[in-house]
Design a protein around this motif. Structure first.
Motif, PDB file in Angstrom:
ATOM      1  N   ALA A  38       0.825  -1.208   0.000  1.00  0.00           N
ATOM      2  CA  ALA A  38       0.000   0.000   0.000  1.00  0.00           C
ATOM      3  C   ALA A  38       0.860   1.258   0.000  1.00  0.00           C
ATOM      4  CB  ALA A  38      -0.908   0.001   1.230  1.00  0.00           C
ATOM      5  N   SER A  39       0.322   2.309  -0.574  1.00  0.00           N
ATOM      6  CA  SER A  39       0.989   3.610  -0.469  1.00  0.00           C
ATOM      7  C   SER A  39       0.751   4.161   0.926  1.00  0.00           C
ATOM      8  CB  SER A  39       0.434   4.582  -1.505  1.00  0.00           C
ATOM      9  OG  SER A  39      -0.902   4.949  -1.174  1.00  0.00           O
ATOM     10  N   ARG A  40       1.620   5.037   1.379  1.00  0.00           N
ATOM     11  CA  ARG A  40       1.445   5.619   2.710  1.00  0.00           C
ATOM     12  C   ARG A  40       0.201   6.501   2.771  1.00  0.00           C
ATOM     13  NH1 ARG A  40       5.286   4.591   6.289  1.00  0.00           N
ATOM     14  NH2 ARG A  40       7.263   3.689   5.528  1.00  0.00           N
ATOM     15  N   GLU A  41      -0.148   7.115   1.667  1.00  0.00           N
ATOM     16  CA  GLU A  41      -1.333   7.976   1.646  1.00  0.00           C
ATOM     17  C   GLU A  41      -2.604   7.138   1.830  1.00  0.00           C
ATOM     18  OE1 GLU A  41       2.070   9.890  -0.167  1.00  0.00           O
ATOM     19  OE2 GLU A  41       1.070   7.979  -0.632  1.00  0.00           O
ATOM     20  N   ASP A  42      -2.729   6.073   1.071  1.00  0.00           N
ATOM     21  CA  ASP A  42      -3.901   5.208   1.208  1.00  0.00           C
ATOM     22  C   ASP A  42      -3.943   4.582   2.595  1.00  0.00           C
ATOM     23  OD1 ASP A  42      -4.841   5.688  -1.327  1.00  0.00           O
ATOM     24  OD2 ASP A  42      -3.911   3.909  -2.212  1.00  0.00           O
TER      25      ASP A  42
END
Length: 259
Positions: free
Chosen positions: A210-214
């Motif tokens: 996962a991306s850190r934003e998501d």
């Protein structure tokens, strides 16, 4: 109201992972009443010419759930007692071991389900009573380097299928991650079944970091509503919270499954 689609392996999970969808109550304890610790063993096939990390994890997620949905785990099947004793014990423990060549061929004779010729999920049983062919396989230190599988199909087409997203905040060996994505596929299938959808959709889950934003968005929703309904309703997210036996602290969200 509990959906008839909940199989014996998934039904005990529903009160824990989607209490807003069922009218059963989760047990007060996480340990089995008989004191016997049970686990599903995931055998990862890691030959010298090793597969990619992503391929192994996707096979692990599918194998764990495929065993739970198999007709042999149903009420009239030969695996029913073993699977229900494990699933009803509180925590859905899984252990990963690695095998290659003759050792891999040997475990194909033990009851279970193989996916992609990469992972075999064995019928759960007591952790201190496993066949010799399994006992000789190593548990710790199982890892593979990261790879770059590209975006999952559902990133381009939301209807293409679910994705299990690995936490960007937690380092996990491939053995640990295999167990976590196996939990994730089961949890996602449980929520889907409880709301009347097809739990088998989770068999095709992709696995990606996962991306850190998501991740921040999803974990914020989970923190705001611990029973998980907000995260599910807003993002279609079902989390895996680790029990903390190995590698990570108790309660750590190691991955989430997104429908």
């Amino acid at each position: 109201m509990t959906s008839v689609a909940l199989t014996p392996a998934l039904a005990p999970l529903a009160a824990r992972v989607c209490p807003w969808l069922v009218d059963t109550v989760a047990p007060d304890q996480d340990e089995p009443e008989d004191g016997v610790v049970r686990a599903m063993t995931l055998i990862l096939r890691l030959e010298r010419d090793a597969p990619t990390r992503t391929a192994v994890l996707e096979s692990a997620a599918a194998a764990a759930l495929a065993l739970c949905l198999d007709e042999r785990a149903g009420p009239d099947g030969p695996w029913f007692d073993a699977v229900t004793a494990w699933a009803g014990a509180g925590r859905i423990r899984k252990l990963s071991r690695r095998a290659r060549t003759a050792h891999w061929r040997a475990v194909q004779e033990i009851d279970g389900v193989t996916v992609g010729e990469l992972v075999r999920a064995l019928v759960p049983g007591p952790v201190d009573d496993v066949p010799h062919e399994v006992r000789r396989l190593q548990i710790g230190g199982t890892d593979l380097p990261g790879d770059e599988p590209g975006p999952p199909l559902s990133a381009c087409s939301p209807s293409a299928g679910p994705v299990i997203w690995l936490s960007p905040e937690v380092e996990q060996t491939v053995g640990k991650a295999a167990a976590q994505v196996g939990h994730a596929s089961m949890i996602l299938a449980t929520v889907l079944a409880a709301e009347g959808s097809d739990p088998a959709r989770a068999l095709d889950a992709a696995v990606r970091p996962a991306s850190r934003e998501d991740w921040a968005r999803w974990t914020e929703a989970l923190a705001a509503d611990p029973d998980g309904r907000t995260a599910w309703d807003e993002y279609g997210v079902a989390p895996v919270r680790d029990a903390g036996f190995t590698e990570v602290a108790p309660g750590t969200v190691t991955c989430v499954a997104v429908r």
